[in-house]
Design a protein around this motif. Structure first.
Motif, mmCIF file in Angstrom:
data_model
loop_
_atom_site.group_PDB
_atom_site.id
_atom_site.type_symbol
_atom_site.label_atom_id
_atom_site.label_comp_id
_atom_site.label_asym_id
_atom_site.label_seq_id
_atom_site.Cartn_x
_atom_site.Cartn_y
_atom_site.Cartn_z
ATOM 1 N N MET A 55 33.145 60.777 47.682
ATOM 2 C CA MET A 55 32.793 59.754 46.700
ATOM 3 C C MET A 55 33.913 59.519 45.695
ATOM 4 N N PHE A 56 33.921 58.305 45.156
ATOM 5 C CA PHE A 56 34.764 57.956 44.017
ATOM 6 C C PHE A 56 33.878 57.861 42.770
ATOM 7 N N CYS A 57 34.369 58.392 41.657
ATOM 8 C CA CYS A 57 33.808 58.087 40.346
ATOM 9 C C CYS A 57 34.945 57.451 39.553
ATOM 10 N N VAL A 58 34.832 56.160 39.276
ATOM 11 C CA VAL A 58 35.912 55.411 38.630
ATOM 12 C C VAL A 58 35.626 55.329 37.136
ATOM 13 N N LEU A 59 36.606 55.767 36.343
ATOM 14 C CA LEU A 59 36.470 55.739 34.886
ATOM 15 C C LEU A 59 37.199 54.536 34.307
ATOM 16 N N ARG A 60 36.717 54.057 33.193
ATOM 17 C CA ARG A 60 37.373 52.941 32.513
ATOM 18 C C ARG A 60 38.744 53.373 31.977
ATOM 19 N N ASN A 61 39.664 52.427 31.933
ATOM 20 C CA ASN A 61 40.969 52.701 31.342
ATOM 21 C C ASN A 61 40.845 52.766 29.824
ATOM 22 N N THR A 62 41.448 53.774 29.249
ATOM 23 C CA THR A 62 41.446 53.916 27.789
ATOM 24 C C THR A 62 42.839 54.332 27.334
ATOM 25 N N ASP A 63 43.057 54.284 26.035
ATOM 26 C CA ASP A 63 44.340 54.714 25.478
ATOM 27 C C ASP A 63 44.477 56.237 25.530
ATOM 28 N N GLU A 64 43.349 56.930 25.575
ATOM 29 C CA GLU A 64 43.366 58.380 25.635
ATOM 30 C C GLU A 64 43.542 58.843 27.074
ATOM 31 N N LYS A 65 44.104 60.026 27.240
ATOM 32 C CA LYS A 65 44.293 60.587 28.576
ATOM 33 C C LYS A 65 42.943 60.903 29.205
ATOM 34 N N ALA A 66 42.704 60.368 30.380
ATOM 35 C CA ALA A 66 41.419 60.564 31.046
ATOM 36 C C ALA A 66 41.359 61.931 31.737
ATOM 37 N N MET A 75 26.903 73.015 48.820
ATOM 38 C CA MET A 75 25.541 73.319 48.369
ATOM 39 C C MET A 75 24.823 74.186 49.406
ATOM 40 N N GLY A 76 25.585 74.919 50.179
ATOM 41 C CA GLY A 76 25.008 75.785 51.201
ATOM 42 C C GLY A 76 24.927 75.097 52.535
ATOM 43 N N SER A 77 24.101 74.059 52.625
ATOM 44 C CA SER A 77 23.917 73.366 53.904
ATOM 45 C C SER A 77 24.723 72.069 53.997
ATOM 46 N N TRP A 78 25.326 71.629 52.896
ATOM 47 C CA TRP A 78 26.140 70.420 52.930
ATOM 48 C C TRP A 78 27.264 70.518 51.912
ATOM 49 N N LYS A 79 28.324 69.760 52.180
ATOM 50 C CA LYS A 79 29.538 69.802 51.363
ATOM 51 C C LYS A 79 29.816 68.411 50.809
ATOM 52 N N ALA A 80 30.376 68.387 49.588
ATOM 53 C CA ALA A 80 30.689 67.110 48.951
ATOM 54 C C ALA A 80 32.033 67.181 48.245
ATOM 55 N N GLU A 81 32.646 66.020 48.088
ATOM 56 C CA GLU A 81 33.891 65.882 47.332
ATOM 57 C C GLU A 81 33.788 64.616 46.495
ATOM 58 N N VAL A 82 34.113 64.735 45.216
ATOM 59 C CA VAL A 82 34.104 63.580 44.322
ATOM 60 C C VAL A 82 35.458 63.487 43.632
ATOM 61 N N ASP A 83 36.129 62.356 43.813
ATOM 62 C CA ASP A 83 37.404 62.103 43.155
ATOM 63 C C ASP A 83 37.140 61.286 41.898
ATOM 64 N N VAL A 84 37.421 61.870 40.746
ATOM 65 C CA VAL A 84 37.249 61.188 39.461
ATOM 66 C C VAL A 84 38.609 60.630 39.051
ATOM 67 N N ARG A 85 38.716 59.305 39.019
ATOM 68 C CA ARG A 85 39.979 58.643 38.726
ATOM 69 C C ARG A 85 39.750 57.459 37.775
ATOM 70 N N THR A 86 40.765 57.121 37.006
ATOM 71 C CA THR A 86 40.678 55.889 36.223
ATOM 72 C C THR A 86 40.910 54.705 37.153
ATOM 73 N N ALA A 87 40.504 53.536 36.708
ATOM 74 C CA ALA A 87 40.693 52.326 37.511
ATOM 75 C C ALA A 87 42.174 52.098 37.801
ATOM 76 N N ASP A 88 43.030 52.280 36.793
ATOM 77 C CA ASP A 88 44.466 52.060 36.993
ATOM 78 C C ASP A 88 45.048 53.014 38.028
ATOM 79 N N THR A 89 44.614 54.263 38.013
ATOM 80 C CA THR A 89 45.114 55.245 38.977
ATOM 81 C C THR A 89 44.750 54.844 40.391
ATOM 82 N N LEU A 90 43.505 54.464 40.610
ATOM 83 C CA LEU A 90 43.077 54.077 41.960
ATOM 84 C C LEU A 90 43.798 52.818 42.434
#
Length: 257
Positions: A55-66, A75-90
């Motif tokens: 999954m992607f979690c896209v954060l808003r661009n801000t002046d502060e470092k995200a 979770m035992g029976s299943w695995k997940a990956e979430v990439d948290v990125r700002t819109a500009d980075t993606l």
């Protein structure tokens, strides 16, 4: 005792877990969240019983470092990956073409949106589609020199030193990088790492010798050193002709600096 291993899930069960993850991301990042989506096999609708969640979690661009990061857990029976990125980075990542582009850039083209009120994911796809042909040419030349030519040198060293145990690995790496070249040349992406070789074999304008190398690697019959070396060398010969035909530069006459 609880067993920690992949278990079979249906697409709907996996999607329900995605929504749970999405809710937690909203609670964690609050108003910073611009969009949340699923990529990979789930986004394409080709997930299998033991597939994981990406999954992607896209954060808003801000002046502060995200607080950009990647969460990867089981979770035992299943695995997940979430990439948290700002819109500009993606958007920046989507516009970059490198050697593994045919394998790594699918997520920027196919996202199953869970939350996207401002239509960020269509913008992400448009950015990924707008790369210039010159960027693909440069990436191809980098693979030719930085990867495959180096592998050929290692192949020849291994043969001279009777290091036959190294040959199967080198053949697999040459076939993989050859497939990346074909994908880059055709500006086509592979659907999954599991299908790189079969899908490359369906693309047009393949270098001579690639088919034989790919078929050898897929067969798993890499225990004949002379044959392995001969097939790899034949592919390199075909690559040199192919590169010249398409004006991909391998050799230069002067130092680059």
């Amino acid at each position: 005792m609880n067993r920690n291993e992949p278990a079979q899930l249906t697409h709907d069960e996996r999607l329900a877990n995605c929504h749970i993850i999405s809710e937690r991301l909203h609670r964690t990042y609050g108003e910073q969240v611009l969009a949340i989506g699923v990529y990979g096999s789930m986004a394409r609708g080709t997930d299998a019983p033991f597939s994981d969640i990406e999954m992607f979690c896209v954060l808003r661009n801000t002046d502060e470092k995200a607080d950009e990061c990647s969460y990867e857990w089981s979770m035992g029976s299943w695995k997940a990956e979430v990439d948290v990125r700002t819109a500009d980075t993606l958007l920046h990542e989507a516009a970059v073409v490198e050697g593994e582009w045919p394998l790594t850039h699918g997520p920027y083209f196919h996202v199953l949106s869970l939350y996207d009120p401002e239509q960020f994911f269509p913008r992400l796809r448009k950015t990924a589609e707008s790369v210039s042909p010159m960027e693909f040419k440069l990436a191809i030349e980098e693979v030719l020199v930085g990867e495959i030519m180096e592998l050929v040198g290692k192949l020849r060293n291994a043969g001279m030193q009777d290091n036959f145990a190294y040959l199967p690995y080198l053949a697999m790496q040459m076939a993989h990088n050859g497939a990346m070249l074909i994908g880059l040349h055709n500006c086509k992406r592979f659907t999954t790492g599991a299908l790189v070789m079969p899908e490359a074999l369906t693309m047009p304008d393949r270098p001579a010798g690639f088919d034989q190398l790919a078929e050898l690697v897929m067969s798993g019959c890499l225990n004949d050193p002379p044959r392995t070396v001969a097939v790899c060398e034949s592919f390199w010969d075909g690559l040199e002709t192919w590169a010249f035909k398409h004006d991909y530069i391998i050799h230069i006459r002067r130092f680059p600096f």
